[in-house]
Design an enzyme around this catalytic site. Structure first.
Site, PDB file in Angstrom:
ATOM      1  N   HIS A 210      -4.288   1.861   7.654  1.00 40.26           N
ATOM      2  CA  HIS A 210      -2.920   2.381   7.671  1.00 40.26           C
ATOM      3  C   HIS A 210      -2.757   3.475   6.606  1.00 40.26           C
ATOM      4  CE1 HIS A 210       1.627   1.572   7.930  1.00 40.26           C
ATOM      5  NE2 HIS A 210       1.508   2.338   6.856  1.00 40.26           N
ATOM      6  N   GLU A 211      -3.252   3.207   5.389  1.00 42.65           N
ATOM      7  CA  GLU A 211      -3.072   4.181   4.298  1.00 42.65           C
ATOM      8  C   GLU A 211      -3.945   5.422   4.495  1.00 42.65           C
ATOM      9  OE1 GLU A 211      -0.524   3.731   2.670  1.00 42.65           O
ATOM     10  OE2 GLU A 211      -0.276   1.597   3.061  1.00 42.65           O
TER      11      GLU A 211
ATOM     12  N   GLY B 157       0.837  -1.196   0.000  1.00 43.07           N
ATOM     13  CA  GLY B 157       0.000   0.000   0.000  1.00 43.07           C
ATOM     14  C   GLY B 157       0.870   1.242   0.000  1.00 43.07           C
TER      15      GLY B 157
ATOM     16  N   HIS C 254      -2.293   7.774   6.773  1.00 41.36           N
ATOM     17  CA  HIS C 254      -1.260   8.606   6.140  1.00 41.36           C
ATOM     18  C   HIS C 254      -1.862   9.910   5.601  1.00 41.36           C
ATOM     19  CE1 HIS C 254       2.521   6.447   6.167  1.00 41.36           C
ATOM     20  NE2 HIS C 254       1.996   5.343   5.677  1.00 41.36           N
TER      21      HIS C 254
ATOM     22  N   CYS D  22       6.127   0.060   7.377  1.00 44.03           N
ATOM     23  CA  CYS D  22       5.745   1.204   6.547  1.00 44.03           C
ATOM     24  C   CYS D  22       6.943   1.618   5.710  1.00 44.03           C
ATOM     25  CB  CYS D  22       5.302   2.354   7.444  1.00 44.03           C
ATOM     26  SG  CYS D  22       4.847   3.839   6.542  1.00 44.03           S
ATOM     27  N   LEU D  23       6.710   1.898   4.437  1.00 38.69           N
ATOM     28  CA  LEU D  23       7.813   2.307   3.562  1.00 38.69           C
ATOM     29  C   LEU D  23       8.443   3.623   4.021  1.00 38.69           C
ATOM     30  CD1 LEU D  23       6.209   1.381   0.117  1.00 38.69           C
ATOM     31  CD2 LEU D  23       7.993   0.122   1.340  1.00 38.69           C
TER      32      LEU D  23
ATOM     33  N   GLN E  77       2.963  10.080   1.150  1.00 38.72           N
ATOM     34  CA  GLN E  77       4.304   9.483   1.228  1.00 38.72           C
ATOM     35  C   GLN E  77       5.190   9.843   0.039  1.00 38.72           C
ATOM     36  OE1 GLN E  77       2.515   5.397   2.104  1.00 38.72           O
ATOM     37  NE2 GLN E  77       4.474   5.267   3.161  1.00 38.72           N
TER      38      GLN E  77
HETATM   39 NI    NI Z   1       2.825   3.431   5.645  1.00 39.47          NI
END
Ligand code: NI
Length: 177
Positions: free
Chosen positions: A143-144, A46, A147, A101-102, A51
């Site tokens: 989660h997304e 995701g 963000h 998380c990236l 991000q």
């Molecule tokens: Ni993330």
């Protein structure tokens, strides 16, 4: 199509509350395509526009089915969705999962979230969509969407663990400079 730079903690843009879109145009469709490339390039499941430094309520996800990773090679694109202005309209239950998380490379922590969610959004053609999700898909959606409100998974764990992870990430970033 191109791979975008993924912002990592403590980049202040990650705290941005992203803007709602009145409609999806070609520039947003290009952003979506680039986000999908970027997500796959980073082996993520995701990614949120925040991000990649874009102020827009857009998320992309491709969450593998519960067993597909063990039983068969994960098929990229099978569960791909791009959602614009996603909103959680119902949630129930609770589930704890070790999230990564990236934007927080190398870090994971147990996070408690709703086990089931219903999300409404529009798709890249401006059509309304509603999704009911359980398990990892439900976790990834929450989660997304977080963000887009400037919230990272470390904001949902104990202060002690959060401060530990923040310190380690800052140290790693300083060492890389
Ligand atoms: Ni993330």
């Amino acid at each position: 199509m191109s791979i975008l730079e993924i912002l990592t903690y403590p980049d202040p843009f990650l705290k941005t509350k992203a803007a709602r879109l009145s409609r999806v145009d070609d520039s947003i469709r290009t952003l979506i395509h680039n986000m999908i490339d970027t997500m796959y390039g980073a082996r993520g499941i995701g990614l949120a526009a925040t991000q990649v430094g874009a102020d827009a309520r857009v998320i992309v996800l491709d969450v593998p089915d519960a067993r597909s990773e063990e039983e068969e090679p994960y098929r990229r694109g099978k569960n791909l969705v791009a959602l614009i202005n996603p909103e959680i309209i119902a949630s129930s239950g609770s589930i704890v999962y070790e999230e990564g998380c990236l934007s927080l490379p190398g870090e994971t922590a147990d996070v408690e979230r709703a086990a089931n969610v219903s999300v409404k959004a529009i798709d890249k053609n401006n059509d309304p969509v509603e999704i009911s999700a359980q398990g990892l898909f439900a976790i990834a959606l929450q989660h997304e969407i977080d963000h887009l409100d400037g919230i990272l998974f470390i904001d949902r764990i104990s202060r002690l663990k959060r401060e530990f992870i923040k310190r380690r990430l800052k140290k790693a970033k300083a060492a890389a400079l």
